[in-house]
Design a protein around this motif. Structure first.
Motif, short mmCIF file in Angstrom:
data_model
loop_
_atom_site.label_atom_id
_atom_site.label_comp_id
_atom_site.label_asym_id
_atom_site.label_seq_id
_atom_site.Cartn_x
_atom_site.Cartn_y
_atom_site.Cartn_z
N MET A 9 4.73 11.49 8.08
CA MET A 9 4.36 10.28 8.74
C MET A 9 5.37 8.90 8.41
O MET A 9 5.86 8.32 9.44
N ALA A 10 5.35 8.55 7.26
CA ALA A 10 6.23 7.51 6.66
C ALA A 10 7.57 7.72 7.00
O ALA A 10 8.38 6.98 7.60
N GLY A 11 8.17 9.04 7.03
CA GLY A 11 9.75 9.13 6.99
C GLY A 11 9.92 8.81 8.70
O GLY A 11 11.23 8.52 9.21
N GLU A 49 3.47 0.87 6.57
CA GLU A 49 3.25 0.05 5.22
C GLU A 49 3.18 0.96 4.00
O GLU A 49 2.90 0.57 3.03
N ARG A 50 3.85 2.25 4.23
CA ARG A 50 3.90 3.15 3.21
C ARG A 50 2.45 3.31 2.48
O ARG A 50 2.70 3.54 1.10
N GLY A 51 1.58 3.67 3.31
CA GLY A 51 0.15 3.66 2.61
C GLY A 51 -0.30 2.54 1.60
O GLY A 51 -1.31 2.99 0.91
N ARG A 52 0.59 1.60 1.54
CA ARG A 52 0.13 0.47 0.69
C ARG A 52 0.04 0.81 -0.90
O ARG A 52 -0.95 0.54 -1.66
N LEU A 53 0.89 1.93 -1.04
CA LEU A 53 0.81 2.65 -2.43
C LEU A 53 1.25 1.82 -3.68
O LEU A 53 0.69 2.00 -4.65
#
Length: 482
Positions: free
Chosen positions: A335-337, A431-435
């Motif tokens: 998803m992020a890529g 938001e890259r999962g807000r990791l």
């Protein structure tokens, strides 16, 4: 004798490069670019030739492993030889009564440096030297006339030596030394352009995540010492060559140690919940991004699990956790890529997808497939990252040639997902999962508060022990002030 010399040359070539570049930096007399180029190329050539020679020697003699023991470098307590000599001077009755106390592994500790050439270390070693040599040749031109040219190759030498030590580690202490060298060089090269705030902040982020990973690794190493009496992988894995060794610990012990090693591997390979640092690491120069986060460093977590794979065989639950963690990271990276706006971040998440699949293969017991996957992925990802600076130019050239934008690929299941849910997924991925925020809130801040509280308690306890200030001391202080 010849094979022993070749084995030492494998490590000495990288160590010599680090020594030469380090000493010239220490005495503030950096080498010229041509001299640095000669040293880098010679180091890679000698190391690769010696590695190939060791492979030829083992194939010709039908050897599955060839250990090189460099001895104990640190010894605390009583060694086994000293215990045996003490036993010989005791009476039989007293000797039998003290056997348990002398055999207790917690009574002594020794740090042994041991190299092992086997079916796992040699392919990884050859790949490391080959890709380091290619990136070294590329970086000599890419970093030409750069103010930090000599500094870059000093960190590069640290990384190469760390990869060699990690690949050949026969004990968990040797592996930890190489592991730390790789982590140190990674953080320093992410913050290479230290005149800008973003690289420095991202380098600090990478270093902070590595600290969590290294802490788990260190606790696992101490636990293995307590369980087996040493950090030797041969003693831990029992009889059998890789990957057919059988661990000497039971299932419960394997689960506890394996969980710590899984945390260490997840931090080093950017698996969930540590995935946030990987796109940040692309702030470094393109050559370091290619060899670190596309080829070698990002695969060290998988290499660690391959090295301790007999522990995974002892605990099916631990193997299942490796598969689940790999699958969850695969979904997140996919998803992020797809929403990244720069090519290096997109390639970073593409690397993370493949690393996640490799972890799943390891958890399913497909050890040789995972090793082949690592080698193939490292080679192709290195090429893509090295080509990244000129990729956009080629893209524009193609569009000018056809007179239109290149077609955008669509997915057949896109219409099956409701628009509102797609928007939520898009925001989550963007938001890259807000990791990073989750790590700050649930790991970094609690640890910082705990350490701050411990510091306050220590200061108060010290003040209580020291007692109130004496009158004469205050008088002397007032006179001194006057």
């Amino acid at each position: 004798m010849l094979q022993f010399v070749m084995a030492l040359l494998v490590v000495a070539s990288s160590a010599t490069l680090l020594l030469v570049l380090g000493m010239t930096s220490l005495f503030r007399s950096p080498l010229r670019e041509r001299a640095v180029a000669t040293a880098v190329q010679l180091s890679s050539l000698v190391g690769l030739t010696a590695s190939m020679g060791m492979l030829a020697f083992m194939l010709s003699n039908n050897l599955h492993d060839y250990p090189v023991d460099l001895g104990d470098w640190v010894t605390l307590g009583h060694s086994n030889s000293a215990l045996q000599s003490d036993h010989s001077q005791l009476s039989p009755t007293l000797e039998s009564s003290d056997d348990k106390s002398h055999d207790d592994p917690s009574m002594h500790f020794h740090l042994r440096l041991k190299l092992v050439f086997d079916r796992l270390s040699i392919p990884f070693l050859i790949m490391s030297y080959l890709l380091c040599g290619v990136i070294g040749a590329f970086a000599l031109r890419y970093m030409h006339l750069e103010p930090g040219f000599h500094r870059f190759f000093l960190f590069y030498a640290v990384f190469q030596l760390g990869m060699v030590m990690t690949s050949l580690a026969g004990t968990i202490e040797t592996l930890f030394i190489g592991w730390e060298l790789v982590g140190l060089s990674s953080a320093l090269l992410v913050a290479f352009f230290h005149d800008r705030p973003a690289p420095v902040q991202n380098g600090l982020r990478v270093w902070s995540v590595y600290r969590i990973s290294d802490a788990a690794f260190l606790v696992a190493a101490l636990t293995l010492h307590h369980l087996s009496g040493s950090g030797d992988f041969e003693a831990l894995m029992g009889q059998g060559d890789w990957p057919f060794g059988v661990a000497t610990i039971d299932g419960q012990q394997a689960l506890s140690v394996g969980m710590l090693l899984l945390i260490a591997a997840a931090g080093k390979s950017a698996l969930l919940p540590f995935s946030g640092w990987l796109p940040r690491a692309m702030e470094g120069p393109t050559p370091s991004s290619a060899v670190f986060y596309g080829a070698l460093s990002v695969h060290l977590g998988a290499f660690l699990l391959l090295r301790v794979s007999p522990i995974l065989d002892k605990s099916p639950f631990l193997s299942a956790m490796v598969v689940v963690l790999g699958f969850l990271t695969l979904c997140f990276a996919a998803m992020a890529g797809r929403v990244q706006t720069d090519i290096k971040s997109a390639l970073a998440f593409a690397s993370l997808m493949q690393v996640s699949i490799i972890f799943m293969e390891i958890g399913l017991g497909l050890r040789y497939i995972a090793l082949i996957h690592i080698i193939g992925h490292a080679c192709i990802r290195t090429l893509q990252l090295v080509r990244a600076p000129s990729l956009l130019k080629d893209h524009r050239t193609l569009e000018n040639a056809i007179g239109d934008h290149l077609p955008i690929s669509t997915y057949f299941f896109r219409g099956l997902i409701p628009v509102a849910f797609r928007e939520r997924l898009y925001r989550f991925a963007l938001e890259r999962g807000r990791l990073d925020s989750l790590l700050d809130d649930f790991i970094a801040k609690p640890i910082f508060k705990a350490l701050t509280f411990a510091d306050r308690v220590e200061r108060r306890f010290t003040a209580i022990l020291s007692g109130p200030p004496k009158a004469d001391t205050q008088a002397n202080k007032s006179l001194t002030d006057v």
